[in-house]
Design a protein around this motif. Structure first.
Motif, PDB file in Angstrom:
ATOM      1  N   PRO A   6      23.306  65.698  70.643  1.00 36.31           N
ATOM      2  CA  PRO A   6      22.449  65.101  71.669  1.00 36.31           C
ATOM      3  C   PRO A   6      21.205  64.483  71.074  1.00 36.31           C
ATOM      4  CG  PRO A   6      22.311  67.491  71.709  1.00 36.31           C
ATOM      5  CD  PRO A   6      23.427  67.152  70.766  1.00 36.31           C
ATOM      6  N   GLY A   7      20.701  63.510  71.782  1.00 35.96           N
ATOM      7  CA  GLY A   7      19.528  62.806  71.295  1.00 35.96           C
ATOM      8  C   GLY A   7      19.866  61.496  70.636  1.00 35.96           C
ATOM      9  N   GLY A   8      21.141  61.144  70.576  1.00 35.03           N
ATOM     10  CA  GLY A   8      21.564  59.893  69.976  1.00 35.03           C
ATOM     11  C   GLY A   8      21.686  58.787  71.009  1.00 35.03           C
ATOM     12  N   VAL A   9      22.889  58.233  71.118  1.00 36.62           N
ATOM     13  CA  VAL A   9      23.133  57.130  72.050  1.00 36.62           C
ATOM     14  C   VAL A   9      22.984  57.634  73.486  1.00 36.62           C
ATOM     15  CG1 VAL A   9      24.814  55.434  72.838  1.00 36.62           C
ATOM     16  CG2 VAL A   9      24.687  56.062  70.404  1.00 36.62           C
ATOM     17  N   PRO A  10      22.108  57.016  74.281  1.00 36.05           N
ATOM     18  CA  PRO A  10      21.883  57.531  75.632  1.00 36.05           C
ATOM     19  C   PRO A  10      22.975  57.171  76.630  1.00 36.05           C
ATOM     20  CG  PRO A  10      20.470  55.654  75.201  1.00 36.05           C
ATOM     21  CD  PRO A  10      21.168  55.962  73.910  1.00 36.05           C
ATOM     22  N   SER A  11      23.570  55.995  76.468  1.00 38.75           N
ATOM     23  CA  SER A  11      24.508  55.549  77.494  1.00 38.75           C
ATOM     24  C   SER A  11      25.791  56.359  77.476  1.00 38.75           C
ATOM     25  CB  SER A  11      24.855  54.073  77.298  1.00 38.75           C
ATOM     26  OG  SER A  11      25.893  53.697  78.190  1.00 38.75           O
ATOM     27  N   PRO A  12      26.169  56.945  78.598  1.00 39.39           N
ATOM     28  CA  PRO A  12      27.394  57.744  78.647  1.00 39.39           C
ATOM     29  C   PRO A  12      28.661  56.898  78.622  1.00 39.39           C
ATOM     30  CG  PRO A  12      26.453  57.599  80.816  1.00 39.39           C
ATOM     31  CD  PRO A  12      25.479  56.942  79.889  1.00 39.39           C
ATOM     32  N   ARG A  13      28.520  55.580  78.754  1.00 34.02           N
ATOM     33  CA  ARG A  13      29.694  54.710  78.845  1.00 34.02           C
ATOM     34  C   ARG A  13      30.149  54.159  77.503  1.00 34.02           C
ATOM     35  NH1 ARG A  13      30.130  53.054  84.391  1.00 34.02           N
ATOM     36  NH2 ARG A  13      28.363  53.867  85.585  1.00 34.02           N
ATOM     37  N   LEU A  14      29.393  54.423  76.444  1.00 36.14           N
ATOM     38  CA  LEU A  14      29.710  53.870  75.136  1.00 36.14           C
ATOM     39  C   LEU A  14      30.491  54.870  74.293  1.00 36.14           C
ATOM     40  CD1 LEU A  14      26.353  52.121  74.236  1.00 36.14           C
ATOM     41  CD2 LEU A  14      28.415  51.106  75.209  1.00 36.14           C
ATOM     42  N   PRO A  15      31.620  54.451  73.725  1.00 37.93           N
ATOM     43  CA  PRO A  15      32.397  55.365  72.872  1.00 37.93           C
ATOM     44  C   PRO A  15      31.588  55.925  71.706  1.00 37.93           C
ATOM     45  CG  PRO A  15      33.689  53.416  73.407  1.00 37.93           C
ATOM     46  CD  PRO A  15      32.301  53.153  73.885  1.00 37.93           C
ATOM     47  N   ARG A  16      30.656  55.146  71.167  1.00 41.76           N
ATOM     48  CA  ARG A  16      29.920  55.599  69.993  1.00 41.76           C
ATOM     49  C   ARG A  16      28.917  56.714  70.297  1.00 41.76           C
ATOM     50  NH1 ARG A  16      24.939  52.629  69.476  1.00 41.76           N
ATOM     51  NH2 ARG A  16      24.746  50.964  71.032  1.00 41.76           N
ATOM     52  N   LYS A  17      28.766  57.051  71.569  1.00 40.17           N
ATOM     53  CA  LYS A  17      27.936  58.189  71.926  1.00 40.17           C
ATOM     54  C   LYS A  17      28.607  59.516  71.528  1.00 40.17           C
ATOM     55  CE  LYS A  17      25.977  60.628  75.960  1.00 40.17           C
ATOM     56  NZ  LYS A  17      24.658  60.841  75.356  1.00 40.17           N
ATOM     57  N   TYR A  18      29.925  59.490  71.471  1.00 41.53           N
ATOM     58  CA  TYR A  18      30.698  60.716  71.341  1.00 41.53           C
ATOM     59  C   TYR A  18      31.263  60.860  69.933  1.00 41.53           C
ATOM     60  CZ  TYR A  18      30.217  60.109  76.321  1.00 41.53           C
ATOM     61  OH  TYR A  18      29.691  59.926  77.575  1.00 41.53           O
ATOM     62  N   ASP A  19      31.057  62.023  69.347  1.00 39.65           N
ATOM     63  CA  ASP A  19      31.523  62.251  67.986  1.00 39.65           C
ATOM     64  C   ASP A  19      32.773  63.128  67.931  1.00 39.65           C
ATOM     65  OD1 ASP A  19      29.844  65.197  66.984  1.00 39.65           O
ATOM     66  OD2 ASP A  19      29.676  64.269  68.963  1.00 39.65           O
ATOM     67  N   LEU A  20      33.138  63.736  69.042  1.00 38.84           N
ATOM     68  CA  LEU A  20      34.330  64.581  69.089  1.00 38.84           C
ATOM     69  C   LEU A  20      35.349  63.948  70.014  1.00 38.84           C
ATOM     70  CD1 LEU A  20      32.622  68.077  69.429  1.00 38.84           C
ATOM     71  CD2 LEU A  20      33.439  66.967  67.349  1.00 38.84           C
ATOM     72  N   TRP A  21      36.582  63.836  69.553  1.00 41.21           N
ATOM     73  CA  TRP A  21      37.641  63.191  70.326  1.00 41.21           C
ATOM     74  C   TRP A  21      38.928  64.005  70.248  1.00 41.21           C
ATOM     75  CZ3 TRP A  21      36.992  58.614  73.076  1.00 41.21           C
ATOM     76  CH2 TRP A  21      35.777  57.953  72.856  1.00 41.21           C
ATOM     77  N   GLY A  22      39.661  63.993  71.341  1.00 37.44           N
ATOM     78  CA  GLY A  22      40.984  64.591  71.339  1.00 37.44           C
ATOM     79  C   GLY A  22      42.012  63.604  70.811  1.00 37.44           C
ATOM     80  N   GLN A  23      43.258  64.046  70.796  1.00 36.19           N
ATOM     81  CA  GLN A  23      44.328  63.212  70.252  1.00 36.19           C
ATOM     82  C   GLN A  23      44.913  62.271  71.302  1.00 36.19           C
ATOM     83  OE1 GLN A  23      44.769  66.187  71.447  1.00 36.19           O
ATOM     84  NE2 GLN A  23      46.624  65.997  72.698  1.00 36.19           N
ATOM     85  N   GLY A  24      44.581  62.501  72.554  1.00 42.75           N
ATOM     86  CA  GLY A  24      45.044  61.633  73.626  1.00 42.75           C
ATOM     87  C   GLY A  24      46.275  62.169  74.327  1.00 42.75           C
ATOM     88  N   THR A  25      46.418  61.794  75.588  1.00 47.56           N
ATOM     89  CA  THR A  25      47.600  62.145  76.369  1.00 47.56           C
ATOM     90  C   THR A  25      48.040  60.907  77.149  1.00 47.56           C
ATOM     91  OG1 THR A  25      48.533  63.726  77.965  1.00 47.56           O
ATOM     92  CG2 THR A  25      46.258  63.020  78.346  1.00 47.56           C
ATOM     93  N   GLN A  26      49.326  60.627  77.132  1.00 44.28           N
ATOM     94  CA  GLN A  26      49.863  59.413  77.741  1.00 44.28           C
ATOM     95  C   GLN A  26      49.994  59.573  79.244  1.00 44.28           C
ATOM     96  OE1 GLN A  26      50.929  56.312  76.277  1.00 44.28           O
ATOM     97  NE2 GLN A  26      51.029  55.728  78.447  1.00 44.28           N
ATOM     98  N   VAL A  27      49.488  58.597  79.964  1.00 43.76           N
ATOM     99  CA  VAL A  27      49.681  58.509  81.411  1.00 43.76           C
ATOM    100  C   VAL A  27      50.410  57.208  81.701  1.00 43.76           C
ATOM    101  CG1 VAL A  27      48.537  58.240  83.643  1.00 43.76           C
ATOM    102  CG2 VAL A  27      47.661  59.894  81.973  1.00 43.76           C
ATOM    103  N   THR A  28      51.550  57.313  82.353  1.00 44.58           N
ATOM    104  CA  THR A  28      52.330  56.141  82.706  1.00 44.58           C
ATOM    105  C   THR A  28      52.546  56.130  84.212  1.00 44.58           C
ATOM    106  OG1 THR A  28      53.485  56.203  80.572  1.00 44.58           O
ATOM    107  CG2 THR A  28      54.470  54.868  82.325  1.00 44.58           C
ATOM    108  N   VAL A  29      52.134  55.038  84.847  1.00 42.21           N
ATOM    109  CA  VAL A  29      52.265  54.898  86.296  1.00 42.21           C
ATOM    110  C   VAL A  29      53.282  53.804  86.568  1.00 42.21           C
ATOM    111  CG1 VAL A  29      51.086  54.515  88.473  1.00 42.21           C
ATOM    112  CG2 VAL A  29      49.859  55.587  86.559  1.00 42.21           C
ATOM    113  N   SER A  30      54.355  54.165  87.233  1.00 40.73           N
ATOM    114  CA  SER A  30      55.404  53.191  87.533  1.00 40.73           C
ATOM    115  C   SER A  30      55.135  52.563  88.898  1.00 40.73           C
ATOM    116  CB  SER A  30      56.775  53.855  87.528  1.00 40.73           C
ATOM    117  OG  SER A  30      56.849  54.856  88.523  1.00 40.73           O
ATOM    118  N   SER A  31      55.355  51.255  88.966  1.00 43.25           N
ATOM    119  CA  SER A  31      55.080  50.541  90.224  1.00 43.25           C
ATOM    120  C   SER A  31      56.330  50.420  91.067  1.00 43.25           C
ATOM    121  CB  SER A  31      54.505  49.170  89.926  1.00 43.25           C
ATOM    122  OG  SER A  31      55.391  48.448  89.112  1.00 43.25           O
TER     123      SER A  31
END
Length: 127
Positions: free
Chosen positions: A102-127
């Motif tokens: 904390p104390g770095g990038v203030p904007s919560p919308r910027l990826p560079r604010k966050y230094d910890l990331w998960g591996q991701g989970t796929q979401v697929t929505v069929s139309s």
């Protein structure tokens, strides 16, 4: 070492719902800002939702406002993303992120604010 692990992704029909979970090991979510981002094939990673470290403030991308809800359970050390009224354009890999410095990038919308990331989970929505 802190690890974030997402789960809950899958295939769902348009109009359906999914609840993504993000579990943290080695660090409590109760003291950090957290967020969800997503990345569709051929596109840049984009902001979805965020919550301040106190939980007092939440932020949403216009495209998901009113349909998605971010929440946290500090006892279970987890963050959630409830996704309702899903659309085909919500199809992406969803990533959980946390700001452990904390104390770095203030904007919560910027990826560079966050230094910890998960591996991701796929979401697929069929139309």
């Amino acid at each position: 070492q802190v690890q974030l692990v997402e789960s809950g992704g899958g295939l769902v029909q348009a109009g359906g719902s999914l609840r993504l979970s993000c579990a943290a090991s080695g660090r409590t979510f109760g003291s950090v800002a957290v967020a969800w981002f997503r990345q569709a094939p051929g596109k840049e990673r984009e902001f979805v939702a965020a919550m301040s470290k106190t939980g007092a403030n939440t932020y949403y991308a216009d495209s998901v406002k009113g349909r998605f809800t971010i929440s946290r359970d500090n006892v279970k050390n987890m963050v959630f993303l409830q996704m309702n009224s899903l659309k085909a354009e919500d199809t992406a890999v969803y990533y959980c992120a946390a700001d452990s410095t904390p104390g770095g990038v203030p904007s919560p919308r910027l990826p560079r604010k966050y230094d910890l990331w998960g591996q991701g989970t796929q979401v697929t929505v069929s139309s």
